[in-house]
Design an enzyme around this catalytic site. Structure first.
Site, short mmCIF file in Angstrom:
data_model
loop_
_atom_site.label_atom_id
_atom_site.label_comp_id
_atom_site.label_asym_id
_atom_site.label_seq_id
_atom_site.Cartn_x
_atom_site.Cartn_y
_atom_site.Cartn_z
CG HIS A 1 -1.99 0.89 1.13
ND1 HIS A 1 -1.84 2.46 1.52
CD2 HIS A 1 -3.35 0.72 0.67
CE1 HIS A 1 -3.17 2.70 1.25
NE2 HIS A 1 -4.01 1.94 0.94
CG ASP B 1 -8.45 -4.28 -2.77
OD1 ASP B 1 -7.71 -3.38 -2.96
OD2 ASP B 1 -9.48 -4.30 -2.77
C1 SDX Z 1 -6.07 -0.12 -2.92
O1 SDX Z 1 -4.42 4.45 -1.86
C2 SDX Z 1 -5.46 4.06 -1.39
O2 SDX Z 1 -5.97 4.33 -0.27
C3 SDX Z 1 -5.95 2.68 -2.21
C4 SDX Z 1 -7.08 1.79 -1.45
C5 SDX Z 1 -8.27 2.73 -1.05
O3 SDX Z 1 -9.03 2.32 -0.11
O4 SDX Z 1 -8.56 3.71 -1.96
O5 SDX Z 1 -6.21 1.58 -0.09
C6 SDX Z 1 -7.38 0.64 -2.22
O6 SDX Z 1 -5.99 0.29 -4.01
C7 SDX Z 1 -5.50 -0.94 -2.25
C8 SDX Z 1 -4.27 -1.37 -3.25
C9 SDX Z 1 -4.68 -2.40 -4.09
N1 SDX Z 1 -3.77 -2.74 -4.65
C10 SDX Z 1 -2.94 -4.26 -4.76
O7 SDX Z 1 -3.14 -4.80 -3.83
C11 SDX Z 1 -2.05 -4.25 -5.91
C12 SDX Z 1 -0.67 -4.78 -5.53
N2 SDX Z 1 -0.10 -3.85 -4.82
C13 SDX Z 1 1.00 -3.03 -5.65
O8 SDX Z 1 0.62 -2.87 -6.82
C14 SDX Z 1 1.55 -1.81 -4.66
O9 SDX Z 1 1.88 -2.24 -3.39
C15 SDX Z 1 0.58 -0.48 -4.54
C16 SDX Z 1 0.28 0.08 -6.10
C17 SDX Z 1 -0.66 -0.84 -3.72
C18 SDX Z 1 1.42 0.58 -4.00
O10 SDX Z 1 2.25 0.74 -4.77
P1 SDX Z 1 3.55 2.12 -4.52
O11 SDX Z 1 3.39 2.66 -3.15
O12 SDX Z 1 3.65 2.94 -5.66
O13 SDX Z 1 4.74 1.05 -3.95
P2 SDX Z 1 5.76 0.59 -5.16
O14 SDX Z 1 5.09 0.25 -6.34
O15 SDX Z 1 6.78 1.85 -5.50
O16 SDX Z 1 6.49 -0.45 -4.46
C19 SDX Z 1 7.46 -0.20 -3.48
C20 SDX Z 1 8.35 -1.65 -3.48
C21 SDX Z 1 8.59 -1.81 -4.97
O17 SDX Z 1 9.88 -2.89 -4.87
P3 SDX Z 1 11.24 -2.06 -5.26
O18 SDX Z 1 11.28 -1.28 -6.56
O19 SDX Z 1 11.55 -1.16 -4.02
O20 SDX Z 1 12.46 -3.21 -5.12
O21 SDX Z 1 7.65 -2.66 -3.16
C22 SDX Z 1 7.39 -3.80 -4.14
C23 SDX Z 1 7.65 -2.81 -5.50
O22 SDX Z 1 8.25 -3.93 -6.48
N3 SDX Z 1 6.03 -4.02 -4.12
C24 SDX Z 1 5.64 -5.39 -4.16
C25 SDX Z 1 4.30 -5.27 -4.33
N4 SDX Z 1 3.63 -4.15 -4.08
C26 SDX Z 1 4.96 -3.33 -3.92
N5 SDX Z 1 6.09 -6.47 -4.67
C27 SDX Z 1 5.35 -7.61 -4.75
N6 SDX Z 1 4.07 -7.77 -4.53
C28 SDX Z 1 3.48 -6.48 -4.32
N7 SDX Z 1 2.13 -6.50 -4.13
#
Ligand code: SDX
Length: 429
Positions: free
Chosen positions: A306, A364
């Protein structure tokens, strides 16, 4: 008290900017004059360090895993309140007294039917259309039927549009489900509460009596509350940006629905259940954990991570407890998907990759398990999220429109394209 200032030094010049404090959470540096003073922009793709507005609706402490609606903790509201009371709280800022609540519930109840001609929109879609495509289209089309509540400068019309949106979204979403399974639309009933009415419109058929199970209705209502609002997330920011151009409220909510559909956002509940199903059994979890860590593999653990929560999403905790309750009620307590979800969570939370990046289950991760057990197809999960979030979008939209400082949202950019050059005629290229 002297105003706190931030100093910025560029070359031999020093600039000062006011520091503004909220009631809780990080203070902000007011950089509204930065460009006029320095000729420079800030650069913050994804707005990781940018406050787009001030708001008094919802507060998240990502480190503590705390979520407050108008100051009230989400777990207390999920267990002790109910969705329409939470809608009142989000819209008007305080919990209603008995009379206020009754009056509000009556107003919403009497706006639950959609204009009869709106049923015609559904026939324009294929039966296998994704429900979010239908909901996005039908919500946007509301402006064609309720133009007497589209003048955003009139507080009365803003109020009516808000009530209409909250009241009709369950009817619109339930109709999308009925359309997808070839069953007749079911009209709302004024003797049912909001969550029971939604289950009634989804699962009852003209051929026989349908009795809403009160425990399922309670679980449904709790899911609505848990998803109701969440600060300036992607879809809420989309609604605010659309509203900043004075677009009508129905168009703004349709834009929010479109943004929520993305699998990185509200589409994650559908993707998470599909992922748990694809993993299938506990012994295949390590393979998927490795895929999620592999930078060359686009696979991510859906329902994990998140932007704001760097600890357990408080909504996921309540959701996990509700999942157990619903599955026990339905006699599917040893549901294989729930077993995989719990084991996946346990393994991920012990893995250095996830610990280092503070990746925890989000809202989720478990919601899909409950919705699946209640009989909804995965394609309906995000539409139910959109239904729940409609009150949050509307509350944030109303706050923005009433804000005296309201301006049209217009971000700038760091341009890295071609420098100015002259047109070259075709025969010289
Ligand atoms: C919702 O914003 C909100 O409030 C949203 C929400 C709401 O109520 O409105 O809470 C609802 O959207 C919840 C999130 C649902 N999405 C998912 O579950 C999809 C999977 N999660 C990721 O796509 C990700 O965690 C996000 C999009 C939710 C957050 O992404 P960020 O904050 O932009 O973080 P990032 O992509 O920069 O990740 C940081 C690191 C990265 O690795 P490095 O480049 O540092 O090596 O963490 C890794 C990412 O690759 N990473 C994950 C991961 N999520 C982040 N690696 C594996 N699996 C994951 N799920």
């Amino acid at each position: 008290m002297t105003e706190k200032k931030a100093k910025l030094v560029i070359g031999d010049k020093e600039y000062e900017f006011a520091i503004l404090d909220g009631t809780m959470g990080p203070s902000v540096i007011d950089i509204r004059s930065l460009y006029s003073q320095t000729g420079m922009f800030t650069y913050d793709p994804g707005f990781t360090s940018t406050a787009s507005c001030d708001s008094s609706i919802t507060y998240i402490d990502g480190d503590k895993g705390e979520l407050l609606y108008r100051g009230y903790p989400i777990d207390q509201l999920a267990y002790d309140s109910h969705y329409l009371e939470v809608c009142y709280l989000l819209l008007y800022g305080d919990l209603p007294n008995k009379t206020e609540l009754e009056e509000f519930e009556n107003r919403v109840t009497r706006h639950t039917m959609m204009h009869e001609q709106m049923h015609g929109f559904y026939n324009g879609f294929r039966r296998d259309a994704h429900p979010m495509a239908i909901v996005c289209g039908v919500v946007g089309a509301m402006a064609a039927f309720y133009h007497d509540s589209t003048d955003i400068t009139d507080p009365e019309q803003r109020e009516i549009a808000s009530i209409r949106m909250i009241a009709k979204i369950p009817t619109i979403v339930a109709a999308a489900y009925k359309y997808s399974i070839g069953q007749p639309f079911v009209y709302p009933r004024n003797d049912l509460d909001y969550a029971s009415n939604f289950l009634h419109m989804c699962f009852s058929v003209p051929a026989e009596e349908y009795k809403v199970d009160p425990i399922l209705a309670r679980a449904m209502d709790r899911i609505f509350t848990l998803h109701a609002d969440h600060e300036q997330n992607a879809s809420t920011s989309t609604v605010r940006l659309s509203g900043s151009s004075d677009a009508n409220p129905f168009a703004c909510i349709a834009a929010g629905v479109a943004c929520l559909w993305g699998p990185a956002h509200g589409g994650a509940n559908e993707a998470a259940l599909n992922m748990l199903r694809e993993i299938g059994t506990v012994d295949r979890i390590p393979e998927y954990i490795e895929k999620a860590k592999d930078k060359n593999d686009p696979f991510r653990l859906m329902g994990f991570g998140h932007r704001v929560y760097k600890s357990y999403d408080p909504r996921a905790k309540v959701m996990q407890e509700s999942a157990k309750e619903v599955l026990d009620l339905l006699g599917v307590e040893n549901n294989p998907t729930l077993q995989v979800a719990k084991e996946l969570e346990k393994i991920a939370l012990e893995d250095p990759y996830f610990i280092k990046r503070k990746l925890y289950p989000n809202v989720d991760f478990y919601s899909g398990i409950i919705l699946d057990a209640m009989g909804f197809p995965t394609s309906m999960f995000t539409a139910i999220f959109a239904l729940s979030r409609t009150v949050g979008w509307i509350a944030q939209w109303k706050e923005m429109i009433a804000d005296k400082q309201k301006k049209i949202g217009r971000p700038r950019q760091l341009y890295d394209g071609s420098v100015k050059r002259d047109y070259v005629p075709l025969d010289e290229r």
